[in-house]
Design a protein around this motif. Sequence first.
Motif, PDB file in Angstrom:
ATOM      1  N   VAL A  28       0.859  -1.183   0.000  1.00 41.49           N
ATOM      2  CA  VAL A  28       0.000   0.000   0.000  1.00 41.49           C
ATOM      3  C   VAL A  28       0.894   1.231   0.000  1.00 41.49           C
ATOM      4  CG1 VAL A  28      -1.875   1.225   1.172  1.00 41.49           C
ATOM      5  CG2 VAL A  28      -1.714  -1.273   1.354  1.00 41.49           C
ATOM      6  N   ILE A  29       0.540   2.205  -0.815  1.00 39.42           N
ATOM      7  CA  ILE A  29       1.261   3.479  -0.799  1.00 39.42           C
ATOM      8  C   ILE A  29       0.262   4.534  -0.334  1.00 39.42           C
ATOM      9  CG2 ILE A  29       2.559   5.153  -2.157  1.00 39.42           C
ATOM     10  CD1 ILE A  29       3.397   2.821  -3.960  1.00 39.42           C
ATOM     11  N   PRO A  30       0.193   4.751   0.990  1.00 42.67           N
ATOM     12  CA  PRO A  30      -0.810   5.671   1.540  1.00 42.67           C
ATOM     13  C   PRO A  30      -0.574   7.103   1.074  1.00 42.67           C
ATOM     14  CG  PRO A  30       0.251   4.350   3.262  1.00 42.67           C
ATOM     15  CD  PRO A  30       1.053   4.198   2.028  1.00 42.67           C
ATOM     16  N   ASP A  31      -1.675   7.859   1.009  1.00 44.20           N
ATOM     17  CA  ASP A  31      -1.540   9.289   0.729  1.00 44.20           C
ATOM     18  C   ASP A  31      -2.065  10.153   1.874  1.00 44.20           C
ATOM     19  OD1 ASP A  31      -4.239   8.822   0.372  1.00 44.20           O
ATOM     20  OD2 ASP A  31      -4.271   9.395  -1.743  1.00 44.20           O
ATOM     21  N   GLN A  32      -2.560   9.495   2.956  1.00 43.56           N
ATOM     22  CA  GLN A  32      -3.034  10.230   4.116  1.00 43.56           C
ATOM     23  C   GLN A  32      -2.647   9.492   5.400  1.00 43.56           C
ATOM     24  OE1 GLN A  32      -4.483  13.207   4.621  1.00 43.56           O
ATOM     25  NE2 GLN A  32      -4.339  13.675   2.434  1.00 43.56           N
TER      26      GLN A  32
ATOM     27  N   PRO B  87       0.238  14.882   3.227  1.00 44.83           N
ATOM     28  CA  PRO B  87       1.452  14.573   3.993  1.00 44.83           C
ATOM     29  C   PRO B  87       2.497  13.748   3.262  1.00 44.83           C
ATOM     30  CG  PRO B  87      -0.337  13.149   4.685  1.00 44.83           C
ATOM     31  CD  PRO B  87      -0.930  14.138   3.721  1.00 44.83           C
ATOM     32  N   VAL B  88       2.156  13.255   2.080  1.00 44.75           N
ATOM     33  CA  VAL B  88       3.074  12.419   1.303  1.00 44.75           C
ATOM     34  C   VAL B  88       3.444  13.162   0.029  1.00 44.75           C
ATOM     35  CG1 VAL B  88       3.203  10.285  -0.053  1.00 44.75           C
ATOM     36  CG2 VAL B  88       2.215  10.244   2.234  1.00 44.75           C
ATOM     37  N   CYS B  89       4.697  13.038  -0.392  1.00 42.68           N
ATOM     38  CA  CYS B  89       5.125  13.644  -1.656  1.00 42.68           C
ATOM     39  C   CYS B  89       4.489  12.869  -2.812  1.00 42.68           C
ATOM     40  CB  CYS B  89       6.645  13.611  -1.774  1.00 42.68           C
ATOM     41  SG  CYS B  89       7.253  14.104  -3.410  1.00 42.68           S
ATOM     42  N   THR B  90       3.641  13.536  -3.577  1.00 42.13           N
ATOM     43  CA  THR B  90       2.918  12.875  -4.667  1.00 42.13           C
ATOM     44  C   THR B  90       3.866  12.308  -5.709  1.00 42.13           C
ATOM     45  OG1 THR B  90       1.045  14.369  -4.360  1.00 42.13           O
ATOM     46  CG2 THR B  90       1.185  13.211  -6.462  1.00 42.13           C
ATOM     47  N   GLN B  91       4.899  13.058  -6.060  1.00 43.68           N
ATOM     48  CA  GLN B  91       5.829  12.601  -7.091  1.00 43.68           C
ATOM     49  C   GLN B  91       6.586  11.356  -6.640  1.00 43.68           C
ATOM     50  OE1 GLN B  91       5.522  15.721  -5.894  1.00 43.68           O
ATOM     51  NE2 GLN B  91       6.071  17.271  -7.430  1.00 43.68           N
ATOM     52  N   LEU B  92       7.030  11.345  -5.391  1.00 45.64           N
ATOM     53  CA  LEU B  92       7.764  10.190  -4.891  1.00 45.64           C
ATOM     54  C   LEU B  92       6.832   8.989  -4.768  1.00 45.64           C
ATOM     55  CD1 LEU B  92      10.373   8.954  -3.884  1.00 45.64           C
ATOM     56  CD2 LEU B  92       9.887   9.898  -1.612  1.00 45.64           C
ATOM     57  N   ALA B  93       5.594   9.221  -4.322  1.00 44.59           N
ATOM     58  CA  ALA B  93       4.624   8.133  -4.230  1.00 44.59           C
ATOM     59  C   ALA B  93       4.347   7.530  -5.608  1.00 44.59           C
ATOM     60  CB  ALA B  93       3.335   8.633  -3.593  1.00 44.59           C
ATOM     61  N   ASP B  94       4.259   8.378  -6.632  1.00 50.38           N
ATOM     62  CA  ASP B  94       4.030   7.876  -7.987  1.00 50.38           C
ATOM     63  C   ASP B  94       5.206   7.023  -8.469  1.00 50.38           C
ATOM     64  OD1 ASP B  94       1.547   9.061  -8.192  1.00 50.38           O
ATOM     65  OD2 ASP B  94       2.263  10.816  -9.309  1.00 50.38           O
ATOM     66  N   ILE B  95       6.409   7.453  -8.160  1.00 47.86           N
ATOM     67  CA  ILE B  95       7.589   6.677  -8.554  1.00 47.86           C
ATOM     68  C   ILE B  95       7.587   5.329  -7.841  1.00 47.86           C
ATOM     69  CG2 ILE B  95      10.120   6.579  -8.399  1.00 47.86           C
ATOM     70  CD1 ILE B  95      10.096   9.625  -8.887  1.00 47.86           C
TER      71      ILE B  95
ATOM     72  N   GLU C 169       2.281 -12.692  -6.111  1.00 44.43           N
ATOM     73  CA  GLU C 169       1.489 -12.635  -4.882  1.00 44.43           C
ATOM     74  C   GLU C 169       1.306 -11.229  -4.333  1.00 44.43           C
ATOM     75  OE1 GLU C 169       1.941 -16.413  -2.233  1.00 44.43           O
ATOM     76  OE2 GLU C 169       3.964 -15.745  -2.734  1.00 44.43           O
ATOM     77  N   VAL C 170       1.802 -10.219  -5.036  1.00 45.52           N
ATOM     78  CA  VAL C 170       1.718  -8.847  -4.526  1.00 45.52           C
ATOM     79  C   VAL C 170       0.712  -8.053  -5.345  1.00 45.52           C
ATOM     80  CG1 VAL C 170       2.950  -6.676  -4.197  1.00 45.52           C
ATOM     81  CG2 VAL C 170       4.077  -8.849  -3.660  1.00 45.52           C
ATOM     82  N   HIS C 171      -0.255  -7.462  -4.646  1.00 42.81           N
ATOM     83  CA  HIS C 171      -1.180  -6.533  -5.289  1.00 42.81           C
ATOM     84  C   HIS C 171      -0.933  -5.153  -4.691  1.00 42.81           C
ATOM     85  CE1 HIS C 171      -4.725  -5.111  -7.371  1.00 42.81           C
ATOM     86  NE2 HIS C 171      -5.157  -4.557  -6.252  1.00 42.81           N
ATOM     87  N   LEU C 172      -0.813  -4.160  -5.556  1.00 42.46           N
ATOM     88  CA  LEU C 172      -0.531  -2.798  -5.114  1.00 42.46           C
ATOM     89  C   LEU C 172      -1.820  -2.011  -4.944  1.00 42.46           C
ATOM     90  CD1 LEU C 172       1.422  -0.396  -4.603  1.00 42.46           C
ATOM     91  CD2 LEU C 172       1.299   0.047  -7.069  1.00 42.46           C
ATOM     92  N   HIS C 173      -1.900  -1.268  -3.823  1.00 43.21           N
ATOM     93  CA  HIS C 173      -3.013  -0.360  -3.563  1.00 43.21           C
ATOM     94  C   HIS C 173      -2.464   1.056  -3.519  1.00 43.21           C
ATOM     95  CE1 HIS C 173      -5.542  -3.837  -2.354  1.00 43.21           C
ATOM     96  NE2 HIS C 173      -4.383  -4.309  -1.919  1.00 43.21           N
ATOM     97  N   ARG C 174      -2.827   1.856  -4.507  1.00 41.24           N
ATOM     98  CA  ARG C 174      -2.371   3.248  -4.562  1.00 41.24           C
ATOM     99  C   ARG C 174      -3.318   4.107  -3.731  1.00 41.24           C
ATOM    100  NH1 ARG C 174       0.498   5.239  -9.952  1.00 41.24           N
ATOM    101  NH2 ARG C 174       1.392   3.288 -10.730  1.00 41.24           N
ATOM    102  N   GLY C 175      -2.777   4.882  -2.830  1.00 39.25           N
ATOM    103  CA  GLY C 175      -3.596   5.725  -1.970  1.00 39.25           C
ATOM    104  C   GLY C 175      -4.152   4.946  -0.791  1.00 39.25           C
TER     105      GLY C 175
ATOM    106  N   ALA D 213      11.372  15.059   0.746  1.00 38.21           N
ATOM    107  CA  ALA D 213      10.223  14.382   0.137  1.00 38.21           C
ATOM    108  C   ALA D 213      10.089  13.003   0.765  1.00 38.21           C
ATOM    109  CB  ALA D 213      10.417  14.270  -1.370  1.00 38.21           C
ATOM    110  N   TYR D 214       8.877  12.656   1.186  1.00 36.97           N
ATOM    111  CA  TYR D 214       8.645  11.442   1.979  1.00 36.97           C
ATOM    112  C   TYR D 214       7.488  10.654   1.389  1.00 36.97           C
ATOM    113  CZ  TYR D 214       7.534   8.709   6.253  1.00 36.97           C
ATOM    114  OH  TYR D 214       7.273   7.710   7.172  1.00 36.97           O
ATOM    115  N   ALA D 215       7.652   9.335   1.321  1.00 34.15           N
ATOM    116  CA  ALA D 215       6.551   8.452   0.929  1.00 34.15           C
ATOM    117  C   ALA D 215       6.732   7.115   1.625  1.00 34.15           C
ATOM    118  CB  ALA D 215       6.498   8.267  -0.581  1.00 34.15           C
ATOM    119  N   THR D 216       5.606   6.453   1.877  1.00 37.02           N
ATOM    120  CA  THR D 216       5.586   5.185   2.596  1.00 37.02           C
ATOM    121  C   THR D 216       5.333   4.024   1.652  1.00 37.02           C
ATOM    122  OG1 THR D 216       4.817   6.155   4.669  1.00 37.02           O
ATOM    123  CG2 THR D 216       4.316   3.831   4.322  1.00 37.02           C
ATOM    124  N   LEU D 217       6.132   2.986   1.780  1.00 37.36           N
ATOM    125  CA  LEU D 217       5.862   1.693   1.159  1.00 37.36           C
ATOM    126  C   LEU D 217       5.391   0.787   2.284  1.00 37.36           C
ATOM    127  CD1 LEU D 217       6.001  -0.153  -1.356  1.00 37.36           C
ATOM    128  CD2 LEU D 217       8.327  -0.764  -0.635  1.00 37.36           C
ATOM    129  N   ALA D 218       4.059   0.661   2.411  1.00 34.37           N
ATOM    130  CA  ALA D 218       3.473  -0.101   3.514  1.00 34.37           C
ATOM    131  C   ALA D 218       3.331  -1.564   3.097  1.00 34.37           C
ATOM    132  CB  ALA D 218       2.114   0.483   3.888  1.00 34.37           C
TER     133      ALA D 218
END
Length: 290
Positions: A102-106, A132-140, A152-158, A203-208
Amino acid sequence: MTTYKIGVIGGSGLYKMDALKDIEEVRVDTPFGSPSDAFITGKLAGVPVVFLARHGRNHHLLPTDIPFRANIHALKQLGVEYLISASAIGSLQEAIKPLDMVIPDQFIDRTRNRVATFFGEGIVAHIGFGDPVCTQLADILADSVDSLNLPEVHLHRGGTYVCMEGPAFSTKAESHLYRSWGASVVGMTNLPEAKLAREAEIAYATLALVTDYDCWHPSHDSVTVEMIIENLHRNAANAQQVIQEVVKRLNENPPESEAHSALKYAILTPLDQAPEATKTKLQALLHKYL
């Protein structure tokens, strides 16, 4: 001192990848004490990267006891402009399954015993934190995960990450409350980390990385510690691949983030009238505004 524009905070296993070359340990002193551990530096495909084990390499720090200010300040001193936070979390939604990313945006801040700012002692600043998350870094990050086609990995954006105090996990009532808020995942570490990174203009982003369903789930009682540990290891292996891809993309096309000028209009105290001791303490953050 070598400058490391890309930093990674996470579990101690993240930097144990064959692709990381020229590995060294670097210790950094800060005005806010010592970071969680020595930093592990190296190069991925020739690109300098710095890693930090958030809880220490022996996992000796409770979430509340992590020296968040020292960690972020030290990364700023090392020149970090982009920070990836790899974090184990519990899922609050049926569709977000163990081993998913999950790449949270909030964020929702449920912490109680943590200092969430570098400021005070005569200097007042109020950063914007609506996004609270850098949109550009989250997109990358998201594009990197998509490109790898990890099994086995499914990505959830936001999505929304609830950061609780810990160290105990949620009660069922709390877990159902977070679900009623529409939150996606729950963890214990990303705040005040994200707030401090914004104050440091990083710039900060989370890879959850999902290890399990939180206690709301009907099958929660069948989840064992062994299963969670196995998922942690599998998540770490997947995260290593993602980080390598993110580093390559950041090196090829580093984005200009709004976070890089977060203090431009945030500082309310006239710095020419601020205490010299505080300006010295915050030199790494304030130097371009002094």
